[in-house]
Motif scaffolding. Structure first.
Motif, PDB file in Angstrom:
ATOM      1  N   LEU A  49      10.827  -1.118  11.373  1.00 17.20           N
ATOM      2  CA  LEU A  49      10.053  -0.380  10.355  1.00 17.20           C
ATOM      3  C   LEU A  49       9.193   0.697  11.011  1.00 17.20           C
ATOM      4  CD1 LEU A  49       9.244  -3.545   8.293  1.00 17.20           C
ATOM      5  CD2 LEU A  49      10.458  -1.553   7.393  1.00 17.20           C
ATOM      6  N   ARG A  50       8.645   0.357  12.175  1.00 18.66           N
ATOM      7  CA  ARG A  50       7.838   1.316  12.930  1.00 18.66           C
ATOM      8  C   ARG A  50       8.703   2.498  13.358  1.00 18.66           C
ATOM      9  NH1 ARG A  50       5.524  -2.671  16.310  1.00 18.66           N
ATOM     10  NH2 ARG A  50       3.989  -3.325  14.760  1.00 18.66           N
ATOM     11  N   ASP A  51       9.935   2.217  13.817  1.00 22.94           N
ATOM     12  CA  ASP A  51      10.854   3.284  14.234  1.00 22.94           C
ATOM     13  C   ASP A  51      11.127   4.263  13.092  1.00 22.94           C
ATOM     14  OD1 ASP A  51      11.001   2.121  16.678  1.00 22.94           O
ATOM     15  OD2 ASP A  51      12.993   1.219  16.394  1.00 22.94           O
ATOM     16  N   LEU A  52      11.044   3.774  11.869  1.00 19.35           N
ATOM     17  CA  LEU A  52      11.292   4.652  10.717  1.00 19.35           C
ATOM     18  C   LEU A  52      10.058   5.478  10.361  1.00 19.35           C
ATOM     19  CD1 LEU A  52      13.265   2.357   8.241  1.00 19.35           C
ATOM     20  CD2 LEU A  52      14.145   4.168   9.725  1.00 19.35           C
ATOM     21  N   GLY A  53       8.945   5.170  11.016  1.00 17.75           N
ATOM     22  CA  GLY A  53       7.727   5.930  10.747  1.00 17.75           C
ATOM     23  C   GLY A  53       6.808   5.259   9.743  1.00 17.75           C
ATOM     24  N   LEU A  54       7.089   4.010   9.410  1.00 19.78           N
ATOM     25  CA  LEU A  54       6.178   3.316   8.495  1.00 19.78           C
ATOM     26  C   LEU A  54       4.993   2.766   9.286  1.00 19.78           C
ATOM     27  CD1 LEU A  54       8.876   3.351   6.800  1.00 19.78           C
ATOM     28  CD2 LEU A  54       8.016   1.304   5.693  1.00 19.78           C
ATOM     29  N   TRP A  71       4.346   3.229   3.583  1.00 16.58           N
ATOM     30  CA  TRP A  71       4.630   4.670   3.633  1.00 16.58           C
ATOM     31  C   TRP A  71       4.034   5.272   2.365  1.00 16.58           C
ATOM     32  CZ3 TRP A  71       6.708   8.727   1.054  1.00 16.58           C
ATOM     33  CH2 TRP A  71       6.995   9.879   1.808  1.00 16.58           C
ATOM     34  N   ARG A  72       3.071   6.161   2.538  1.00 13.04           N
ATOM     35  CA  ARG A  72       2.314   6.631   1.372  1.00 13.04           C
ATOM     36  C   ARG A  72       2.293   8.146   1.264  1.00 13.04           C
ATOM     37  NH1 ARG A  72      -0.259   2.335  -1.084  1.00 13.04           N
ATOM     38  NH2 ARG A  72      -0.557   0.497   0.204  1.00 13.04           N
ATOM     39  N   SER A  77       2.052  12.018  -8.242  1.00 11.72           N
ATOM     40  CA  SER A  77       2.465  11.359  -9.484  1.00 11.72           C
ATOM     41  C   SER A  77       3.427  10.191  -9.239  1.00 11.72           C
ATOM     42  CB  SER A  77       3.145  12.385 -10.388  1.00 11.72           C
ATOM     43  OG  SER A  77       4.284  12.897  -9.708  1.00 11.72           O
ATOM     44  N   ALA A  78       3.916  10.071  -7.998  1.00 11.77           N
ATOM     45  CA  ALA A  78       4.952   9.063  -7.733  1.00 11.77           C
ATOM     46  C   ALA A  78       4.363   7.658  -7.724  1.00 11.77           C
ATOM     47  CB  ALA A  78       5.618   9.352  -6.396  1.00 11.77           C
ATOM     48  N   PRO A  79       5.121   6.700  -8.212  1.00  7.84           N
ATOM     49  CA  PRO A  79       4.630   5.315  -8.211  1.00  7.84           C
ATOM     50  C   PRO A  79       4.688   4.685  -6.821  1.00  7.84           C
ATOM     51  CG  PRO A  79       6.848   5.400  -9.103  1.00  7.84           C
ATOM     52  CD  PRO A  79       6.451   6.822  -8.826  1.00  7.84           C
ATOM     53  N   THR A  80       4.067   3.529  -6.702  1.00  9.73           N
ATOM     54  CA  THR A  80       4.125   2.743  -5.467  1.00  9.73           C
ATOM     55  C   THR A  80       4.985   1.507  -5.736  1.00  9.73           C
ATOM     56  OG1 THR A  80       1.946   3.509  -4.797  1.00  9.73           O
ATOM     57  CG2 THR A  80       2.748   1.483  -3.769  1.00  9.73           C
ATOM     58  N   VAL A  81       5.948   1.304  -4.837  1.00  8.49           N
ATOM     59  CA  VAL A  81       6.870   0.185  -4.995  1.00  8.49           C
ATOM     60  C   VAL A  81       6.656  -0.809  -3.862  1.00  8.49           C
ATOM     61  CG1 VAL A  81       9.307  -0.480  -5.087  1.00  8.49           C
ATOM     62  CG2 VAL A  81       8.565   1.679  -6.113  1.00  8.49           C
ATOM     63  N   VAL A 143       9.217   7.586  -3.424  1.00  6.78           N
ATOM     64  CA  VAL A 143       8.040   6.876  -3.949  1.00  6.78           C
ATOM     65  C   VAL A 143       7.227   6.355  -2.764  1.00  6.78           C
ATOM     66  CG1 VAL A 143       9.161   6.096  -6.093  1.00  6.78           C
ATOM     67  CG2 VAL A 143       9.346   4.703  -4.021  1.00  6.78           C
ATOM     68  N   ASN A 144       5.994   5.955  -3.013  1.00  7.03           N
ATOM     69  CA  ASN A 144       5.242   5.249  -1.976  1.00  7.03           C
ATOM     70  C   ASN A 144       5.809   3.841  -1.851  1.00  7.03           C
ATOM     71  OD1 ASN A 144       3.280   7.355  -1.506  1.00  7.03           O
ATOM     72  ND2 ASN A 144       2.451   6.819  -3.520  1.00  7.03           N
ATOM     73  N   VAL A 145       5.858   3.350  -0.611  1.00  7.51           N
ATOM     74  CA  VAL A 145       6.486   2.038  -0.416  1.00  7.51           C
ATOM     75  C   VAL A 145       5.591   1.126   0.423  1.00  7.51           C
ATOM     76  CG1 VAL A 145       8.370   0.854   0.794  1.00  7.51           C
ATOM     77  CG2 VAL A 145       8.894   2.777  -0.705  1.00  7.51           C
ATOM     78  N   ILE A 146       5.497  -0.111  -0.049  1.00  3.39           N
ATOM     79  CA  ILE A 146       4.903  -1.183   0.756  1.00  3.39           C
ATOM     80  C   ILE A 146       6.022  -2.197   0.965  1.00  3.39           C
ATOM     81  CG2 ILE A 146       3.138  -2.979   0.866  1.00  3.39           C
ATOM     82  CD1 ILE A 146       1.689  -1.422  -1.446  1.00  3.39           C
ATOM     83  N   LEU A 147       6.297  -2.526   2.221  1.00  8.38           N
ATOM     84  CA  LEU A 147       7.289  -3.575   2.460  1.00  8.38           C
ATOM     85  C   LEU A 147       6.568  -4.795   3.024  1.00  8.38           C
ATOM     86  CD1 LEU A 147      10.899  -3.350   3.565  1.00  8.38           C
ATOM     87  CD2 LEU A 147       9.419  -5.032   4.682  1.00  8.38           C
TER      88      LEU A 147
END
Ligand code: BES
Ligand code: ZN
Length: 453
Positions: A49-54, A71-72, A77-81, A143-147
Protein backbone atom coordinates in the motif's frame (compact mmCIF):
# COMPACT_ATOMS: atom_id res chain seq x y z
CA UNK A 1 -11.52 4.71 -17.38
CA UNK A 2 -10.74 2.31 -20.20
CA UNK A 3 -7.09 2.84 -19.30
CA UNK A 4 -7.74 1.48 -15.86
CA UNK A 5 -9.30 -1.71 -17.16
CA UNK A 6 -6.62 -2.07 -19.85
CA UNK A 7 -3.99 -1.71 -17.13
CA UNK A 8 -5.66 -4.48 -15.11
CA UNK A 9 -5.78 -6.84 -18.10
CA UNK A 10 -2.11 -6.20 -18.88
CA UNK A 11 -0.95 -6.81 -15.34
CA UNK A 12 -3.04 -9.77 -14.24
CA UNK A 13 -0.18 -12.32 -14.22
CA UNK A 14 1.86 -10.06 -11.91
CA UNK A 15 -1.18 -9.41 -9.67
CA UNK A 16 -1.57 -13.14 -9.28
CA UNK A 17 2.14 -13.65 -8.54
CA UNK A 18 1.92 -11.02 -5.80
CA UNK A 19 -1.18 -12.65 -4.35
CA UNK A 20 0.81 -15.90 -4.20
CA UNK A 21 3.47 -14.15 -2.08
CA UNK A 22 0.71 -13.00 0.29
CA UNK A 23 -0.76 -16.52 0.43
CA UNK A 24 2.62 -18.06 1.30
CA UNK A 25 2.55 -16.25 4.64
CA UNK A 26 0.73 -18.52 7.13
CA UNK A 27 -1.10 -15.75 9.01
CA UNK A 28 -3.23 -17.99 11.22
CA UNK A 29 -4.84 -15.77 13.85
CA UNK A 30 -6.16 -18.45 16.18
CA UNK A 31 -2.78 -19.89 17.19
CA UNK A 32 -0.10 -18.16 19.22
CA UNK A 33 2.82 -19.79 17.41
CA UNK A 34 1.87 -17.99 14.19
CA UNK A 35 2.18 -14.51 15.71
CA UNK A 36 5.37 -13.65 13.75
CA UNK A 37 3.63 -14.69 10.52
CA UNK A 38 0.64 -12.49 11.33
CA UNK A 39 3.02 -9.56 11.66
CA UNK A 40 4.82 -10.53 8.46
CA UNK A 41 1.50 -10.54 6.58
CA UNK A 42 0.55 -7.11 8.00
CA UNK A 43 3.95 -5.67 7.09
CA UNK A 44 3.85 -7.22 3.61
CA UNK A 45 0.43 -5.72 2.91
CA UNK A 46 1.40 -2.34 4.36
CA UNK A 47 4.48 -2.33 2.09
CA UNK A 48 2.33 -2.85 -1.01
CA UNK A 49 0.00 0.00 0.00
CA UNK A 50 2.91 2.30 0.79
CA UNK A 51 4.45 1.54 -2.64
CA UNK A 52 1.22 2.81 -4.19
CA UNK A 53 1.61 6.10 -2.36
CA UNK A 54 -1.02 5.57 0.30
CA UNK A 55 -0.36 6.99 3.77
CA UNK A 56 0.04 3.66 5.52
CA UNK A 57 0.56 2.45 9.07
CA UNK A 58 0.55 -0.84 10.93
CA UNK A 59 -1.46 -0.05 14.04
CA UNK A 60 -0.83 -2.00 17.23
CA UNK A 61 -3.70 -3.46 19.25
CA UNK A 62 -3.64 -5.72 22.33
CA UNK A 63 -4.11 -8.49 19.76
CA UNK A 64 -3.04 -8.64 16.12
CA UNK A 65 -2.12 -5.43 14.23
CA UNK A 66 -4.43 -3.50 11.94
CA UNK A 67 -3.23 -2.18 8.58
CA UNK A 68 -4.60 1.28 7.87
CA UNK A 69 -3.95 3.10 4.60
CA UNK A 70 -5.38 6.38 3.34
CA UNK A 71 -5.51 8.35 0.12
CA UNK A 72 -7.29 11.68 0.35
CA UNK A 73 -6.44 13.53 -2.84
CA UNK A 74 -9.80 13.31 -4.61
CA UNK A 75 -11.96 16.25 -5.67
CA UNK A 76 -13.74 18.11 -2.87
CA UNK A 77 -17.11 16.76 -3.89
CA UNK A 78 -15.89 13.16 -4.08
CA UNK A 79 -17.03 10.70 -1.42
CA UNK A 80 -14.78 8.71 0.90
CA UNK A 81 -14.87 4.95 0.57
CA UNK A 82 -13.69 2.59 3.28
CA UNK A 83 -12.50 -0.77 1.97
CA UNK A 84 -12.35 -3.46 4.65
CA UNK A 85 -10.90 -6.95 4.58
CA UNK A 86 -8.87 -9.36 6.69
CA UNK A 87 -5.36 -10.71 6.24
CA UNK A 88 -5.70 -13.45 8.86
CA UNK A 89 -6.70 -16.99 7.93
CA UNK A 90 -8.21 -20.03 9.62
CA UNK A 91 -5.94 -22.87 10.79
CA UNK A 92 -5.09 -25.20 7.89
CA UNK A 93 -5.42 -28.49 9.79
CA UNK A 94 -6.00 -31.31 8.98
CA UNK A 95 -2.99 -30.93 6.69
CA UNK A 96 -3.14 -34.48 5.31
CA UNK A 97 -6.44 -33.70 3.58
CA UNK A 98 -4.92 -30.99 1.35
CA UNK A 99 -4.08 -32.07 -2.21
CA UNK A 100 -1.20 -29.55 -2.23
CA UNK A 101 0.18 -27.80 0.89
CA UNK A 102 -2.04 -24.97 2.21
CA UNK A 103 0.66 -22.30 2.12
CA UNK A 104 2.07 -23.21 -1.28
CA UNK A 105 -0.52 -21.70 -3.63
CA UNK A 106 -1.14 -23.84 -6.70
CA UNK A 107 -3.39 -23.32 -9.73
CA UNK A 108 -5.44 -26.31 -10.86
CA UNK A 109 -8.44 -26.13 -13.20
CA UNK A 110 -8.59 -22.35 -13.04
CA UNK A 111 -8.58 -22.31 -9.25
CA UNK A 112 -6.01 -20.94 -6.83
CA UNK A 113 -5.69 -23.49 -4.05
CA UNK A 114 -4.34 -22.13 -0.74
CA UNK A 115 -5.50 -21.34 2.77
CA UNK A 116 -6.84 -17.79 2.65
CA UNK A 117 -7.13 -17.70 -1.16
CA UNK A 118 -10.81 -16.75 -1.07
CA UNK A 119 -11.13 -16.00 2.67
CA UNK A 120 -9.96 -13.36 2.47
CA UNK A 121 -6.54 -12.57 0.99
CA UNK A 122 -7.57 -12.91 -2.65
CA UNK A 123 -10.70 -10.84 -2.14
CA UNK A 124 -8.79 -8.20 -0.17
CA UNK A 125 -5.82 -8.02 -2.52
CA UNK A 126 -7.97 -7.48 -5.61
CA UNK A 127 -8.98 -4.14 -4.07
CA UNK A 128 -5.33 -3.21 -3.62
CA UNK A 129 -4.75 -3.97 -7.29
CA UNK A 130 -7.82 -1.95 -8.28
CA UNK A 131 -6.29 1.01 -6.44
CA UNK A 132 -3.00 0.41 -8.25
CA UNK A 133 -4.78 0.40 -11.62
CA UNK A 134 -6.33 3.81 -10.96
CA UNK A 135 -3.17 5.33 -9.49
CA UNK A 136 -0.82 4.04 -12.19
CA UNK A 137 -3.06 4.97 -15.10
CA UNK A 138 -4.46 8.29 -13.84
CA UNK A 139 -2.12 9.26 -10.97
CA UNK A 140 -5.17 9.56 -8.75
CA UNK A 141 -8.18 7.74 -7.38
CA UNK A 142 -11.73 8.77 -8.30
CA UNK A 143 -12.68 8.91 -4.60
CA UNK A 144 -10.93 9.26 -1.25
CA UNK A 145 -10.03 5.84 0.07
CA UNK A 146 -9.40 4.34 3.48
CA UNK A 147 -8.24 0.74 3.42
CA UNK A 148 -8.58 -1.14 6.70
CA UNK A 149 -7.33 -4.72 7.00
CA UNK A 150 -7.48 -6.58 10.29
CA UNK A 151 -5.79 -9.73 11.54
CA UNK A 152 -8.50 -10.99 13.88
CA UNK A 153 -11.61 -11.45 11.77
CA UNK A 154 -11.42 -15.22 12.02
CA UNK A 155 -11.34 -15.01 15.82
CA UNK A 156 -14.13 -12.48 16.37
CA UNK A 157 -12.65 -9.00 15.60
CA UNK A 158 -12.34 -8.24 19.30
CA UNK A 159 -9.85 -5.38 18.98
CA UNK A 160 -11.21 -3.86 15.80
CA UNK A 161 -14.43 -2.78 17.55
CA UNK A 162 -12.74 -0.37 20.01
CA UNK A 163 -10.25 0.65 17.28
CA UNK A 164 -13.11 1.88 15.09
CA UNK A 165 -14.97 3.52 17.96
CA UNK A 166 -11.87 5.45 18.99
CA UNK A 167 -11.23 6.74 15.47
CA UNK A 168 -14.68 7.67 14.22
CA UNK A 169 -13.62 11.00 12.72
CA UNK A 170 -10.57 9.53 10.97
CA UNK A 171 -12.51 6.55 9.59
CA UNK A 172 -15.58 8.58 8.66
CA UNK A 173 -16.69 7.35 5.25
CA UNK A 174 -19.66 7.66 2.93
CA UNK A 175 -19.62 4.00 2.02
CA UNK A 176 -17.99 0.76 3.17
CA UNK A 177 -17.06 -1.87 0.58
CA UNK A 178 -16.23 -5.43 1.59
CA UNK A 179 -15.33 -8.48 -0.47
CA UNK A 180 -15.49 -11.47 1.89
CA UNK A 181 -18.63 -13.30 0.74
CA UNK A 182 -19.68 -15.65 -2.05
CA UNK A 183 -21.52 -15.53 -5.37
CA UNK A 184 -24.52 -17.81 -5.83
CA UNK A 185 -23.02 -19.36 -8.98
CA UNK A 186 -20.11 -18.79 -11.38
CA UNK A 187 -20.82 -15.77 -13.59
CA UNK A 188 -23.65 -14.58 -11.34
CA UNK A 189 -22.36 -11.47 -9.54
CA UNK A 190 -23.90 -11.36 -6.09
CA UNK A 191 -24.48 -8.70 -3.50
CA UNK A 192 -24.73 -9.99 0.06
CA UNK A 193 -28.06 -9.05 1.60
CA UNK A 194 -27.49 -10.36 5.13
CA UNK A 195 -25.01 -11.88 7.54
CA UNK A 196 -25.69 -14.02 10.55
CA UNK A 197 -24.37 -13.11 13.97
CA UNK A 198 -22.58 -15.43 16.34
CA UNK A 199 -22.43 -16.46 19.99
CA UNK A 200 -19.58 -18.88 20.70
CA UNK A 201 -19.23 -21.03 23.84
CA UNK A 202 -16.89 -23.57 25.34
CA UNK A 203 -18.50 -26.11 27.67
CA UNK A 204 -16.49 -28.17 30.10
CA UNK A 205 -18.08 -30.93 32.10
CA UNK A 206 -16.22 -32.20 35.17
CA UNK A 207 -16.96 -35.51 36.91
CA UNK A 208 -14.44 -37.47 38.98
CA UNK A 209 -11.22 -35.71 39.99
CA UNK A 210 -9.18 -38.05 37.72
CA UNK A 211 -9.72 -40.72 35.06
CA UNK A 212 -11.15 -43.93 36.50
CA UNK A 213 -11.25 -47.64 35.61
CA UNK A 214 -14.62 -47.96 33.87
CA UNK A 215 -15.14 -51.42 35.36
CA UNK A 216 -14.35 -50.56 38.94
CA UNK A 217 -16.25 -47.26 38.91
CA UNK A 218 -18.58 -47.36 35.89
CA UNK A 219 -22.19 -47.40 37.09
CA UNK A 220 -21.15 -45.80 40.36
CA UNK A 221 -20.52 -42.25 39.18
CA UNK A 222 -21.78 -40.24 36.20
CA UNK A 223 -19.59 -40.22 33.10
CA UNK A 224 -18.90 -36.59 31.99
CA UNK A 225 -18.89 -37.60 28.30
CA UNK A 226 -22.38 -39.06 28.69
CA UNK A 227 -23.53 -35.97 30.56
CA UNK A 228 -22.12 -33.69 27.84
CA UNK A 229 -23.84 -35.73 25.13
CA UNK A 230 -27.12 -35.23 27.00
CA UNK A 231 -26.53 -31.49 27.18
CA UNK A 232 -25.61 -31.23 23.52
CA UNK A 233 -28.49 -33.53 22.59
CA UNK A 234 -30.94 -31.27 24.39
CA UNK A 235 -30.49 -28.28 22.08
CA UNK A 236 -32.96 -29.52 19.41
CA UNK A 237 -36.33 -31.26 19.31
CA UNK A 238 -37.37 -33.91 16.80
CA UNK A 239 -38.19 -31.24 14.20
CA UNK A 240 -34.68 -29.78 14.63
CA UNK A 241 -36.12 -26.69 16.25
CA UNK A 242 -34.01 -25.21 19.00
CA UNK A 243 -35.41 -25.94 22.47
CA UNK A 244 -33.53 -23.25 24.42
CA UNK A 245 -36.18 -21.17 26.21
CA UNK A 246 -36.35 -17.64 24.80
CA UNK A 247 -33.94 -18.43 21.94
CA UNK A 248 -36.37 -17.44 19.16
CA UNK A 249 -37.97 -14.51 21.01
CA UNK A 250 -36.32 -11.74 19.00
CA UNK A 251 -36.15 -13.49 15.60
CA UNK A 252 -37.50 -11.13 12.95
CA UNK A 253 -39.92 -13.07 10.70
CA UNK A 254 -38.80 -10.71 7.91
CA UNK A 255 -41.66 -11.30 5.44
CA UNK A 256 -40.05 -9.08 2.75
CA UNK A 257 -36.72 -10.86 2.93
CA UNK A 258 -38.52 -14.22 2.91
CA UNK A 259 -40.37 -13.22 -0.25
CA UNK A 260 -37.12 -12.13 -1.88
CA UNK A 261 -35.50 -15.47 -1.01
CA UNK A 262 -38.37 -17.33 -2.66
CA UNK A 263 -37.56 -15.58 -5.94
CA UNK A 264 -33.91 -16.69 -5.91
CA UNK A 265 -33.09 -19.85 -7.80
CA UNK A 266 -31.69 -22.08 -5.04
CA UNK A 267 -30.69 -25.55 -6.12
CA UNK A 268 -31.06 -27.97 -3.19
CA UNK A 269 -29.46 -30.79 -5.15
CA UNK A 270 -26.38 -28.79 -6.00
CA UNK A 271 -26.11 -27.57 -2.44
CA UNK A 272 -26.34 -31.17 -1.18
CA UNK A 273 -23.57 -32.06 -3.63
CA UNK A 274 -21.28 -29.41 -2.13
CA UNK A 275 -21.70 -30.96 1.31
CA UNK A 276 -21.29 -34.62 0.47
CA UNK A 277 -23.93 -35.37 3.14
CA UNK A 278 -26.50 -38.15 2.58
CA UNK A 279 -29.47 -35.75 2.85
CA UNK A 280 -30.36 -32.14 3.59
CA UNK A 281 -31.71 -31.91 7.13
CA UNK A 282 -32.72 -28.93 9.25
CA UNK A 283 -35.59 -27.14 10.92
CA UNK A 284 -38.87 -28.59 9.68
CA UNK A 285 -41.11 -26.27 7.65
CA UNK A 286 -38.30 -24.03 6.35
CA UNK A 287 -36.66 -24.24 2.94
CA UNK A 288 -32.88 -24.62 2.75
CA UNK A 289 -32.15 -20.94 1.99
CA UNK A 290 -34.57 -19.91 4.73
CA UNK A 291 -32.72 -22.14 7.17
CA UNK A 292 -29.39 -20.66 6.09
CA UNK A 293 -30.28 -16.97 5.95
CA UNK A 294 -33.40 -16.41 8.07
CA UNK A 295 -33.13 -18.89 10.88
CA UNK A 296 -30.64 -19.20 13.75
CA UNK A 297 -28.74 -22.37 14.60
CA UNK A 298 -26.93 -24.09 17.43
CA UNK A 299 -23.94 -26.03 16.17
CA UNK A 300 -21.35 -28.24 17.84
CA UNK A 301 -17.96 -27.22 16.45
CA UNK A 302 -15.89 -29.73 18.38
CA UNK A 303 -15.99 -32.30 21.18
CA UNK A 304 -13.27 -33.93 23.19
CA UNK A 305 -13.31 -36.56 25.91
CA UNK A 306 -11.79 -39.81 27.02
CA UNK A 307 -9.73 -42.20 24.96
CA UNK A 308 -9.63 -41.57 21.19
CA UNK A 309 -6.45 -43.41 20.23
CA UNK A 310 -6.02 -46.77 18.52
CA UNK A 311 -7.81 -49.82 19.88
CA UNK A 312 -9.74 -49.76 23.13
CA UNK A 313 -9.16 -48.43 26.61
CA UNK A 314 -11.72 -48.99 29.34
CA UNK A 315 -11.68 -45.62 30.99
CA UNK A 316 -14.23 -43.37 32.63
CA UNK A 317 -12.94 -39.90 31.72
CA UNK A 318 -12.66 -37.14 34.32
CA UNK A 319 -13.94 -34.48 31.97
CA UNK A 320 -15.48 -33.69 28.61
CA UNK A 321 -15.36 -30.55 26.48
CA UNK A 322 -17.43 -29.15 23.63
CA UNK A 323 -17.18 -26.01 21.51
CA UNK A 324 -20.66 -24.81 20.61
CA UNK A 325 -21.72 -21.80 18.56
CA UNK A 326 -25.04 -20.22 17.68
CA UNK A 327 -25.54 -18.41 14.35
CA UNK A 328 -27.92 -15.53 14.96
CA UNK A 329 -30.32 -13.59 12.76
CA UNK A 330 -31.86 -10.13 13.14
CA UNK A 331 -32.90 -9.06 15.77
CA UNK A 332 -31.24 -11.55 18.10
CA UNK A 333 -28.73 -10.03 20.50
CA UNK A 334 -25.59 -12.07 21.32
CA UNK A 335 -25.66 -10.94 24.97
CA UNK A 336 -29.25 -12.11 25.40
CA UNK A 337 -28.48 -15.42 23.65
CA UNK A 338 -25.51 -15.93 25.99
CA UNK A 339 -27.88 -15.55 28.92
CA UNK A 340 -30.58 -17.97 27.70
CA UNK A 341 -27.95 -20.48 26.56
CA UNK A 342 -26.32 -20.46 29.99
CA UNK A 343 -29.69 -20.90 31.71
CA UNK A 344 -30.56 -23.81 29.43
CA UNK A 345 -27.27 -25.63 30.01
CA UNK A 346 -27.58 -25.21 33.75
CA UNK A 347 -31.15 -26.50 33.66
CA UNK A 348 -30.35 -29.66 31.66
CA UNK A 349 -27.04 -30.60 33.28
CA UNK A 350 -27.64 -33.85 35.17
CA UNK A 351 -26.67 -34.28 38.83
CA UNK A 352 -23.26 -35.81 39.39
CA UNK A 353 -21.21 -33.46 37.19
CA UNK A 354 -20.28 -29.79 37.23
CA UNK A 355 -20.40 -27.66 34.09
CA UNK A 356 -18.31 -24.63 33.24
CA UNK A 357 -19.50 -22.31 30.45
CA UNK A 358 -17.06 -19.90 28.83
CA UNK A 359 -18.14 -17.27 26.29
CA UNK A 360 -15.48 -17.07 23.55
CA UNK A 361 -16.83 -14.37 21.25
CA UNK A 362 -19.91 -12.92 19.69
CA UNK A 363 -21.06 -10.81 16.80
CA UNK A 364 -24.32 -9.21 15.80
CA UNK A 365 -26.41 -10.24 12.78
CA UNK A 366 -26.96 -7.78 9.94
CA UNK A 367 -29.31 -7.12 7.05
CA UNK A 368 -28.58 -4.71 4.20
CA UNK A 369 -30.96 -1.99 3.10
CA UNK A 370 -29.98 -2.69 -0.52
CA UNK A 371 -30.93 0.80 -1.66
CA UNK A 372 -29.23 4.08 -2.44
CA UNK A 373 -26.31 5.31 -4.51
CA UNK A 374 -23.85 2.72 -3.15
CA UNK A 375 -26.02 -0.16 -4.34
CA UNK A 376 -26.70 1.52 -7.67
CA UNK A 377 -22.97 2.02 -8.19
CA UNK A 378 -22.25 -1.59 -7.24
CA UNK A 379 -24.87 -2.92 -9.65
CA UNK A 380 -23.31 -0.95 -12.53
CA UNK A 381 -19.76 -1.97 -11.58
CA UNK A 382 -20.65 -5.66 -11.31
CA UNK A 383 -22.51 -5.57 -14.60
CA UNK A 384 -19.46 -4.00 -16.22
CA UNK A 385 -17.17 -6.74 -14.88
CA UNK A 386 -19.44 -9.79 -15.28
CA UNK A 387 -21.70 -8.78 -18.16
CA UNK A 388 -24.88 -9.14 -16.16
CA UNK A 389 -26.52 -7.34 -13.23
CA UNK A 390 -26.12 -8.75 -9.73
CA UNK A 391 -28.54 -10.81 -7.70
CA UNK A 392 -29.03 -10.28 -3.95
CA UNK A 393 -28.54 -13.27 -1.68
CA UNK A 394 -28.30 -13.90 2.04
CA UNK A 395 -25.08 -15.15 3.62
CA UNK A 396 -24.99 -17.73 6.39
CA UNK A 397 -21.59 -16.65 7.74
CA UNK A 398 -20.59 -13.74 9.94
CA UNK A 399 -18.43 -10.62 9.62
CA UNK A 400 -18.65 -9.17 13.12
CA UNK A 401 -17.53 -5.61 12.29
CA UNK A 402 -20.24 -4.95 9.68
CA UNK A 403 -23.08 -3.76 11.97
CA UNK A 404 -20.48 -1.75 13.88
CA UNK A 405 -19.37 0.08 10.72
CA UNK A 406 -22.92 0.96 9.86
CA UNK A 407 -23.70 2.24 13.35
CA UNK A 408 -20.54 4.03 14.40
CA UNK A 409 -19.53 5.42 11.01
CA UNK A 410 -23.08 5.96 9.79
CA UNK A 411 -22.12 4.57 6.38
CA UNK A 412 -23.96 1.94 4.35
CA UNK A 413 -22.07 -1.33 3.84
CA UNK A 414 -21.79 -3.16 0.53
CA UNK A 415 -20.93 -6.87 0.45
CA UNK A 416 -19.53 -7.47 -3.02
CA UNK A 417 -18.17 -11.01 -2.80
CA UNK A 418 -16.19 -13.06 -5.29
CA UNK A 419 -16.17 -16.49 -3.69
CA UNK A 420 -17.99 -19.44 -5.27
CA UNK A 421 -20.06 -22.36 -4.00
CA UNK A 422 -17.81 -25.23 -2.95
CA UNK A 423 -14.81 -22.96 -2.31
CA UNK A 424 -13.90 -24.92 0.85
CA UNK A 425 -13.38 -21.87 3.03
CA UNK A 426 -12.19 -22.95 6.52
CA UNK A 427 -11.66 -26.48 5.14
CA UNK A 428 -8.90 -28.39 3.32
CA UNK A 429 -8.38 -27.47 -0.36
CA UNK A 430 -9.73 -23.91 -0.06
CA UNK A 431 -9.70 -22.22 -3.47
CA UNK A 432 -10.53 -19.02 -5.28
CA UNK A 433 -11.39 -18.98 -8.96
CA UNK A 434 -8.77 -17.19 -11.09
CA UNK A 435 -11.59 -15.70 -13.14
CA UNK A 436 -13.31 -14.31 -10.04
CA UNK A 437 -10.04 -12.77 -8.87
CA UNK A 438 -9.70 -11.05 -12.25
CA UNK A 439 -13.31 -9.97 -12.69
CA UNK A 440 -13.35 -8.96 -9.04
CA UNK A 441 -10.41 -6.63 -9.68
CA UNK A 442 -12.28 -5.01 -12.57
CA UNK A 443 -15.42 -4.67 -10.44
CA UNK A 444 -13.46 -3.19 -7.53
CA UNK A 445 -11.90 -0.60 -9.86
CA UNK A 446 -15.26 0.15 -11.48
CA UNK A 447 -17.13 0.64 -8.23
CA UNK A 448 -14.76 3.46 -7.20
CA UNK A 449 -15.30 5.21 -10.51
CA UNK A 450 -19.06 4.71 -10.26
CA UNK A 451 -19.09 6.14 -6.75
CA UNK A 452 -17.27 9.26 -7.96
CA UNK A 453 -19.78 9.84 -10.72
N1 BES B 1 -15.68 -14.78 4.91
C1 BES B 1 -16.26 -15.22 6.12
C2 BES B 1 -17.69 -14.76 6.31
C3 BES B 1 -18.65 -15.46 5.41
C4 BES B 1 -18.75 -16.83 5.42
C5 BES B 1 -19.44 -14.75 4.59
C6 BES B 1 -19.65 -17.48 4.60
C7 BES B 1 -20.34 -15.38 3.76
C8 BES B 1 -20.45 -16.75 3.75
C9 BES B 1 -15.46 -14.75 7.31
O1 BES B 1 -14.08 -14.73 7.09
C10 BES B 1 -15.69 -15.72 8.43
O2 BES B 1 -15.43 -16.86 8.28
N2 BES B 1 -16.16 -15.22 9.55
C11 BES B 1 -16.29 -15.99 10.73
C12 BES B 1 -16.52 -15.01 11.84
C13 BES B 1 -16.49 -15.58 13.22
C14 BES B 1 -15.20 -16.25 13.55
C15 BES B 1 -16.79 -14.50 14.22
C16 BES B 1 -17.43 -16.99 10.60
O3 BES B 1 -18.44 -16.70 9.97
O4 BES B 1 -17.30 -18.09 11.14
ZN1 ZN C 1 -13.50 -16.94 7.27
Amino acid sequence: MSDVHGYIDQNLPRFRAELFEFLRIPSVSARREYQPEIRRAADWLAGKLRDLGLETSVEETPGHPIVLAEWRGAAKSAPTVLIYGHYDVQPAEPLELWTTPPFEPTVRDGRIYARGSVDDKGQLYLHVKALEAHLRSNHKLPVNVILLAEGEEEVGSEHLMPFVRERVSRLKADAVVISDTTMVAPDVPTIGASLRGLAYFELEVFGPSHDLHSGTYGGGVLNPATALSRIVGSFHDDDWRITIKGFYDDVDPAPDFRARIKELPFDDKKFLGETGSPKLVGERGQSTPERLWLRPTVEVNGMLSGYTGEGSKTVLPAKAMAKVSCRLVPNQDPARIQKVFREHVQRVTPEGVRVDIKVLHGGRPWRARLQGPLYDAAARALERAFGRPPVYAGEGGSIPIVPEFEETLGAPVLLMGFGLPGENAHAPDEWMSVECFEKGTHAAAAVLAELAG
